[in-house]
Design an enzyme around this catalytic site. Structure first.
Site, PDB file in Angstrom:
ATOM      1  N   ASP A  14      16.540 105.959  32.567  1.00 20.23           N
ATOM      2  CA  ASP A  14      16.646 105.468  31.201  1.00 20.23           C
ATOM      3  C   ASP A  14      15.266 105.636  30.565  1.00 20.23           C
ATOM      4  OD1 ASP A  14      17.716 104.081  28.943  1.00 20.23           O
ATOM      5  OD2 ASP A  14      16.738 102.255  29.648  1.00 20.23           O
ATOM      6  N   ASP A  16      13.808 103.673  27.242  1.00 19.84           N
ATOM      7  CA  ASP A  16      13.173 102.443  26.750  1.00 19.84           C
ATOM      8  C   ASP A  16      13.204 101.348  27.805  1.00 19.84           C
ATOM      9  OD1 ASP A  16      12.684 103.128  23.839  1.00 19.84           O
ATOM     10  OD2 ASP A  16      14.820 103.570  24.002  1.00 19.84           O
ATOM     11  N   LYS A 140      26.691 103.538  27.564  1.00 22.11           N
ATOM     12  CA  LYS A 140      26.627 102.573  28.648  1.00 22.11           C
ATOM     13  C   LYS A 140      27.284 101.269  28.193  1.00 22.11           C
ATOM     14  CE  LYS A 140      22.110 104.660  29.487  1.00 22.11           C
ATOM     15  NZ  LYS A 140      20.653 104.458  29.390  1.00 22.11           N
TER      16      LYS A 140
END
Length: 218
Positions: A14, A16, A140
């Protein structure tokens, strides 16, 4: 760099809260948007982490506000400054040196990624592939992004590790049947632990040798 063909494994990251420090800023931005356009949802800025912008808009705001919110968000994102989180640089360097596949799987759109290139030149070149929100139809906790990332590497999902910081993200990694590492840069450990194989404060605390060995044995 030649990939590790005998031990075909992959690292799916991922963005951030895992590689770059932006979660505090996003929490502030979305909290301000929620203040201006109240959703009535407790901890709104935290609950939406890991969702794509179209999903956030569709689920939480009336259609007539969508463009205004997009404009507000884009304006704030263009002012953001990005810095790598602890362990990000050394982890990416080590994996590249060993020829281990690296994919960035982010809910960010292409506009944000353009600004990221300006802030961190060369950052995207450290990955074999990049999966943004514009490349998936379901965000997600749906595993689509991580399954695509594994497919792009030509690696079975169960031989990949997903590294995430959001509740939606770790659920997506688990649904993809990957080995899941959760980072507590955004949420406390108890919020993500049920969907993780390991939980650590940042990438700096991960034992890469141990993870690589575990993936090779899966």
């Amino acid at each position: 760099m030649v990939k590790d063909k005998d031990n075909n494994i992959g690292f799916l990251f991922d963005l951030d809260g895992v590689l770059i420090d932006s979660e505090t800023e996003y929490t502030r931005i979305w909290s301000e948007i929620d203040r201006r356009h109240p959703t009535g949802i407790d901890n709104f800025a935290i609950r939406i982490k890991g969702q794509t912008l179209p999903e956030i808009l569709a689920r939480n705001f009336p259609v007539e506000l969508h463009q205004q919110i997009v404009d507000e968000l884009n304006a704030e994102e263009q002012r953001m400054r990005y810095a790598l989180l602890p362990g990000a640089d050394s982890t990416l360097r080590r994996l590249a040196a060993e020829g281990i596949g690296r994919v960035l799987v982010t809910s960010s759109n292409n506009m944000k990624m353009r600004h990221l290139r300006e802030e961190l030149p060369g950052f995207e070149s450290r990955f074999d592939h990049i999966v943004t929100a514009d490349r998936v139809s379901r965000s997600k906790p749906d595993p689509e992004g991580y399954l695509l990332g594994a497919s792009l590497l030509g690696v079975k999902p169960e031989r990949c590790v997903v590294i995430e910081d959001s509740a939606q993200g770790v659920r997506a990694g688990r649904a993809a049947d990957a080995y899941v590492i959760g980072l507590t840069t955004t949420l406390p450990a108890e919020r993500i632990a049920d969907y993780c194989d390991e939980v650590h404060p940042t990438l700096a605390q991960i034992d890469l040798d141990d993870i690589i060995n575990k993936l090779r044995s899966r």
